[in-house]
Scaffold this motif. Structure first.
Motif, short mmCIF file in Angstrom:
data_model
loop_
_atom_site.label_atom_id
_atom_site.label_comp_id
_atom_site.label_asym_id
_atom_site.label_seq_id
_atom_site.Cartn_x
_atom_site.Cartn_y
_atom_site.Cartn_z
N PHE A 266 -15.77 0.79 -3.96
CA PHE A 266 -14.46 1.15 -3.40
C PHE A 266 -13.52 1.36 -4.57
CE2 PHE A 266 -15.27 0.88 0.87
CZ PHE A 266 -15.95 -0.28 1.19
N GLY B 90 0.15 4.43 -0.52
CA GLY B 90 -0.36 5.66 0.07
C GLY B 90 -1.66 6.07 -0.59
N ILE C 55 -7.27 -6.66 -4.69
CA ILE C 55 -7.47 -5.32 -4.14
C ILE C 55 -7.73 -5.34 -2.64
CG2 ILE C 55 -9.03 -3.33 -4.18
CD1 ILE C 55 -7.23 -3.66 -6.60
N PRO D 78 -6.79 5.24 -2.43
CA PRO D 78 -5.56 4.54 -2.04
C PRO D 78 -4.91 3.93 -3.29
CG PRO D 78 -7.47 3.18 -1.57
CD PRO D 78 -7.99 4.47 -2.12
N SER E 210 -8.00 -5.99 1.38
CA SER E 210 -6.99 -5.94 2.42
C SER E 210 -6.72 -7.34 2.96
CB SER E 210 -7.50 -5.03 3.52
OG SER E 210 -6.67 -5.14 4.64
N LYS F 102 -5.83 -7.91 5.99
CA LYS F 102 -6.08 -7.96 7.42
C LYS F 102 -7.46 -8.50 7.72
CE LYS F 102 -4.88 -3.59 8.56
NZ LYS F 102 -5.37 -3.27 7.31
N ILE G 212 0.87 -1.19 0.00
CA ILE G 212 0.00 0.00 0.00
C ILE G 212 0.90 1.23 0.00
CG2 ILE G 212 -1.79 1.26 1.24
CD1 ILE G 212 -2.71 -1.36 2.44
N VAL H 147 -9.68 1.91 -5.98
CA VAL H 147 -8.27 1.70 -5.64
C VAL H 147 -7.45 1.91 -6.90
CG1 VAL H 147 -6.56 0.06 -4.79
CG2 VAL H 147 -8.90 0.00 -3.89
#
Lengths: 160, 639
Positions: A98, A59, A153, A69, A155, A157, A57, A100
């Protein structure tokens, strides 16, 4: 391929987004993303680095007032970081609202890839992170790795 | 039925029905508290049910309309009484049940579900009707003569007059009316046009009520009502003149001063204005613009700037809603719970006109409800216990709100038994939340109740005690950028304080530079800024401190936090320190330089970007760059 031409091609996609992929390059490997996710392609904008992020990532950027992002496709696929130059582009994708930006070395073309062109993964030796690759296609002597855009794309986490 | 959803009439019906039910709820609670006169309450209730009856009938919801009619019947009987001679508590509870029921019917209609039949509420209605059979009525019948003038251009005045008579017959005894053959003779319309329509009635209804009977008829331009009193001759004339003057009214429907606007439209407006701020900023900071040295241009730019700021303020204020309806909800919960638990509890509300962003209120409602439930369930003791302690037999819960800087402070305080320090420590030790009873600060002990799974109540009751409440309360409040504290004194009471920002979208910020990155520090958290010399900073382990006016403050090195490099290692004569406070503690931020002070439109970091605790959001700068907005709270507490 000129950015303009690619954007023109994108406009054509009303005629049938099915089986159409945007082909881009990292080093001398070809990758494809389904055109239905792609909103636009822009040249590199100033990136504001966000602290404490995973390496891929890079920024956030200011795209005409919207904060988006950006991720580095090379790092995401497990390759080494390469410095950006004037040919580097950002492919802006939209998944369920979203947006990206994906940083790639070079955008090649929009191509039609039919089911018949596909072959399954295990046959080919691929060094990239296999999680993100849906299938492999052969197009005019080239090997194109088709990305699973949503996995690519999203995340890594897990929400606590 | 679903096509109706797109019908604007449908939407208006739903919104108005909900408002009526909300007003009704308020009246009943005020009635129970003894805050309004019984008579005026009954009048208001009748008016509201009557309106609801009419509009639901018009929309085809006969069930609801009939239910309203039955309730109306109940209250019409109460009209002439000045005070009820039955148990108001039970009565109010039952009425609240009926209101809830109608509310659920409206919700079902709104969402396209099947509407529950009124049979479900039959028992409650029956109980209310029985209650009233035992009430005595002081019915005094009086005669009224009424003259009405109709508006021009409505035509068919005779038929309109006929409608009026039909309605009157439902409520009063119609003695006579002139012209009398209105339903058959259309020439009577001319008589009415010239001389007006005259009616004589006999009823026990009060003066206001008689007037209200005519409120539905939009074509009545003017109306004169005379009460025929059998009274001594001397005062008769005076009385007559007085009645006449007080009853002549213009029958214009009152216009409401409010309109309902879709929240998304307001959000879009706020977004667009935010972008306008940025774009205008880009315009004024453009190098070509900077070169133009015209005074006239500067003046115009300033004017434009002010206009945009004013526009922004108005847009932001559209999202602001007073806390009154939320507080009403809380009050009702106390009323219901205290009746069920057999506790006497009074609710005092202050500052309910304080406004807060609508979205924030939505997030706050559940936490507030939970805290209030706790206060009623755990906090306030039963009558006997209170008397033993020498307290008044009824407990009080204070709910208040006030503005404090750019925040709103909401407090819920009770005069109950307070938090039990020993019990909390014991439970915390059991759960391993604290290591030993190491003479903890009271404040820290009370703070423990916000931990997950914490509850000192042995069994869960219907309302609370499952220990999943207060941690969620704290989380929800933190989500909207707020904080919650609790304070308590044994046997005196407990006080919860919630601090939330007025609005999420715009703040005044001071822009500072750390390395090449610009950060925005919320102006409201800045106490002062000053130069720091290297030797003023004291280092102890991994912490750094500075003394200012005799007090010691922690130094928060932003460069170190974000990029792991120490500012003090730069070879400079002076460093820049900003003293900030989060309302609780203070700290000094270390930055490289100050840039400017400006209003900042808060944008959230995109979802895919991992959460950075010290950054609460970002904003676009005039030159197209992006600045990060610092989360002062986490900086002061964590570092």
């Amino acid at each position: 391929m000129q950015q303009q031409e690619v954007n023109e091609r994108l406009d054509e996609f009303e005629e049938g987004m099915k089986d159409r992929y945007l082909i881009f390059m990292l080093d001398n490997h070809y990758y494809g993303i389904e055109i239905k996710y792609v909103i636009e392609i822009i040249s590199l904008l100033p990136i504001t680095c966000v602290p404490h992020q995973q390496e891929y990532i890079r920024g956030i950027i200011n795209l005409r007032g919207k904060i988006i992002p950006v991720i580095d496709a090379r790092i995401r696929l497990g390759k080494e970081y390469k410095e950006y130059n004037e040919r580097t582009c950002i492919i802006v994708v939209d998944i369920s609202n979203f947006q990206v930006g994906v940083i790639v070395d070079y955008v090649s073309e929009v191509a039609t890839i039919k089911e018949s062109d596909l072959s399954s993964l295990p046959e080919i030796e691929v060094q990239d992170d296999k999680r993100f690759i849906k299938a492999v296609a052969k197009l005019s002597e080239r090997l194109i790795l088709l990305l699973d855009c949503e996995k690519f794309i999203s995340s890594d986490k897990i929400d606590i | 039925m679903n096509e109706l959803n797109k019908d604007p009439m449908f939407e208006i019906f739903i919104v108005e029905a909900k408002e009526i039910l909300s007003s009704l709820e308020k009246v009943f609670i005020e009635l129970k508290e003894g805050n309004i006169e019984f008579k005026s309450a009954v009048e208001e209730i009748l008016r509201l049910f009557h309106t609801l009856k009419g509009s639901s009938a018009m929309m085809g919801y006969q069930d609801i309309s009939e239910l309203c009619h039955r309730v109306e019947d109940i209250f019409v009987k109460l009209k002439s009484s000045t005070a009820p001679n039955f148990n108001t508590n039970r009565f109010v509870l039952n009425m609240l049940k009926i209101i809830d029921f109608i509310n659920s019917q409206i919700s079902c209609i709104e969402n396209g579900f099947s509407v529950p039949s009124c049979k479900d509420i039959e028992s409650v209605l029956k109980e209310l009707e029985v209650t009233l059979q035992n009430t005595k009525q002081n019915a005094v019948e009086q005669k009224y003569s009424i003259v009405m003038q109709f508006e021009d251009g409505w035509e068919m005045e005779n038929l309109r007059a006929f409608l009026i008579v039909q309605k009157l017959k439902e409520y009063v005894n119609v003695l006579e009316y002139f012209p009398s053959n209105i339903e058959v003779d259309s020439s009577t319309a001319d008589i009415i046009k010239k001389e007006g329509f005259k009616v004589k009635i006999e009823t026990s209804l009060g003066d206001e009520d008689v007037l209200n009977l005519f409120s539905d008829f939009a074509w009545i331009k003017d109306i004169k009502i005379k009460k025929e009193m059998e009274d001594t001759k001397e005062s008769y004339k005076e009385r007559q003149e007085k009645e006449e003057s007080s009853f002549t009214k213009n029958m214009q429907p009152s216009t409401r001063r409010l309109i309902n606007v879709n929240v998304e439209k307001v959000d879009r407006l706020v977004d667009l204005l935010g972008e306008m701020v940025v774009t205008f900023s880009m315009l004024t900071q453009h190098p070509d613009m900077q070169e133009i040295k015209s005074e006239g241009l500067k003046v115009i730019t300033l004017q434009m700037s002010k206009l945009i700021r004013d526009l922004q303020e108005v847009a932001m204020s559209m999202r602001m809603v007073p806390l009154s309806s939320t507080f009403q909800k809380l009050k009702r919960i106390v009323v219901e719970m205290s009746t069920k638990l057999n506790k006497q509890i009074e609710v005092q509300i202050s500052g309910e006109e304080t406004e807060l962003d609508k979205v924030l209120i939505e997030y706050l409602t559940d936490p507030l409800i939970h805290i209030v439930r706790n206060a009623v369930d755990h906090g306030i003791e039963e009558k006997e216990e209170r008397l033993k302690k020498g307290k008044s037999p009824h407990g009080t819960i204070f709910i208040g709100a006030k503005n404090s800087g750019s925040d709103v402070l909401i407090t819920i305080e009770d005069d109950g038994r307070g938090l039990d320090r020993e019990k909390i420590i014991k439970k915390a030790l059991e759960k391993g939340l604290i290591l030993e009873d190491s003479s903890l600060d009271d404040q820290l002990v009370y703070d423990l109740i916000f931990q997950t799974g914490f509850s000192t109540k042995e069994e869960a009751t219907e309302y609370s005690g499952r220990g999943v409440g207060l941690d969620i309360v704290r989380n929800n409040i933190q989500k909207i950028g707020g904080r919650v504290f609790v304070d308590s004194q044994k046997d005196k009471g407990t006080k919860f304080t919630i601090r939330v920002p007025l609005t999420l979208a715009i703040i005044d910020g001071m822009l500072v530079k750390v390395d090449k990155q610009i950060f925005a520090v919320p102006l409201s958290s800045i106490i002062e800024t000053f130069k720091i010399e290297k030797k003023e900073v004291v280092t102890e382990g991994c912490y750094q401190f500075i003394y200012k006016r005799g007090a010691c403050y922690k130094v928060v090195d932003l460069k170190k936090i974000f990029w792991g490099r120490e500012t003090l290692k730069d070879d400079r004569e002076f460093y820049l320190g900003i003293m900030v406070s989060n309302g609780n503690k203070m700290a000094v931020l270390l930055v490289d330089q100050m840039v400017s002070q400006q209003q900042v439109v808060i944008k959230s970091l995109p979802q895919i970007v991992g959460k950075v605790p010290e950054i609460s959001g970002c904003t676009l700068l005039g030159d197209g760059g992006i600045a990060f907005i610092l989360d002062i709270d986490s900086l002061v507490e964590r570092w």
